[in-house]
Design an enzyme around this catalytic site. Sequence first.
Site, mmCIF file in Angstrom:
data_model
loop_
_atom_site.group_PDB
_atom_site.id
_atom_site.type_symbol
_atom_site.label_atom_id
_atom_site.label_comp_id
_atom_site.label_asym_id
_atom_site.label_seq_id
_atom_site.Cartn_x
_atom_site.Cartn_y
_atom_site.Cartn_z
ATOM 1 N N ASP A 75 0.804 -1.222 0.000
ATOM 2 C CA ASP A 75 0.000 0.000 0.000
ATOM 3 C C ASP A 75 0.838 1.274 0.000
ATOM 4 O OD1 ASP A 75 0.962 -0.499 2.590
ATOM 5 O OD2 ASP A 75 -0.989 -1.145 3.312
ATOM 6 N N ASP A 144 -6.941 -2.915 14.500
ATOM 7 C CA ASP A 144 -8.356 -3.180 14.206
ATOM 8 C C ASP A 144 -8.533 -4.417 13.307
ATOM 9 O OD1 ASP A 144 -7.335 -2.247 11.809
ATOM 10 O OD2 ASP A 144 -8.800 -0.631 11.548
ATOM 11 N N HIS A 146 -6.907 -4.982 10.378
ATOM 12 C CA HIS A 146 -6.717 -4.816 8.925
ATOM 13 C C HIS A 146 -5.442 -5.508 8.445
ATOM 14 C CE1 HIS A 146 -4.486 -0.788 9.801
ATOM 15 N NE2 HIS A 146 -3.576 -1.658 9.431
ATOM 16 N N GLU A 151 -9.576 -2.085 5.514
ATOM 17 C CA GLU A 151 -10.183 -1.804 6.804
ATOM 18 C C GLU A 151 -11.453 -2.628 7.001
ATOM 19 O OE1 GLU A 151 -8.370 -0.356 8.801
ATOM 20 O OE2 GLU A 151 -7.768 1.670 8.276
HETATM 21 C C1 F6R Z 1 1.598 -1.580 5.986
HETATM 22 C C2 F6R Z 1 0.332 -2.290 6.127
HETATM 23 C C3 F6R Z 1 -0.395 -2.328 7.418
HETATM 24 C C4 F6R Z 1 0.501 -2.578 8.627
HETATM 25 C C5 F6R Z 1 -0.309 -2.537 9.913
HETATM 26 C C6 F6R Z 1 0.559 -2.725 11.143
HETATM 27 O O1 F6R Z 1 2.105 -1.718 4.677
HETATM 28 O O2 F6R Z 1 -0.106 -2.834 5.177
HETATM 29 O O3 F6R Z 1 -1.395 -3.318 7.364
HETATM 30 O O4 F6R Z 1 1.114 -3.826 8.487
HETATM 31 O O5 F6R Z 1 -0.967 -1.314 10.010
HETATM 32 O O6 F6R Z 1 1.447 -1.665 11.255
HETATM 33 P P1 F6R Z 1 2.595 -1.677 12.361
HETATM 34 O O7 F6R Z 1 3.551 -2.731 11.993
HETATM 35 O O8 F6R Z 1 3.198 -0.293 12.269
HETATM 36 O O9 F6R Z 1 1.920 -1.925 13.657
#
Ligand code: F6R
Length: 279
Positions: A75, A144, A146, A151
């Site tokens: 992303d 959450d 995702h 989301e």
């Molecule tokens: C990032 C992504 C997100 C993160 C998730 C956890 O490319 O796709 O799904 O993996 O938000 O983020 P951290 O590792 O910062 O807790």
Amino acid sequence: MRVVILDSAAEMARVAGKESLERCGLLANRHGKRLGRVVLGLATGGTPVGLYRQWIEHFRAGEISFQSVTTFNLDEYVGLSSSDPRSYHAYMQEHLFDHIDIARENTHLPDGCAEDLNEAAASYEWQIEEAGGIDYQILGIGSDGHIGFNEIGSSLASRTRVKTLTRQTRSDNARYFDSMDQVPTMAITMGIGTIMSARSILLIASGESKSRAIRDAIEGPVTSMVPASVLQLHPDVTIMIDEEASRLLAHCDYYRESEANRVRLKSVSLGVTQGREFP
Ligand code: F6R
């Protein structure tokens, strides 16, 4: 689903780093197997930093090369250019690409500044397909539930597209910005269907803040309200977590026992079948 519980986040990064390189054939495993070209799906955020550090260490030790690797990131924020230090383009340079021998033209991230975001999303899907699909996908998980920026309520069949970020996600990521107001409200993300098309998936998570999402993803029902729960439907998923992230799981003993058996079976079968890996 294979669930591996490790003592600490550092241990998780070490084991995940080595196993991911072995599984995608970059690091010769004990059977001395190396594959040809490999397409990796990559994540950003705090969690994979330690894993990328392991990859860099193996590279610096002369054990691996990324010359045969193509990457697709999950992303990018809408509205942040690739030169913006808060963009995921910049993150990937800083935490991985600047330190390894990957060819820049083989690295891909969605274009969050495209004039036509829908067109950029469709073209990203097409590029993944052209590359032969993703062999090995690295995932983190949001508090959450995702994956990517899919989301709550994301279609479980979705492909790359624009998604609105939840307040929870924006607040979790506000640490990378000066204020909450600066956190983009949208991202362009691989869809859940895109992620599920990967041949093999590794999800990593650490810390108590992920324990609820981890419990719901592994032991809850499959629901778009917890997008990571869809991974229960994939035939080759490994979830590596530290003790803190495993805190709310009801069946930790069983996961540990299965993992011990897996290691045992692997060594028993070595002489007979050359140790086939199984999820
Ligand atoms: C990032 C992504 C997100 C993160 C998730 C956890 O490319 O796709 O799904 O993996 O938000 O983020 P951290 O590792 O910062 O807790």
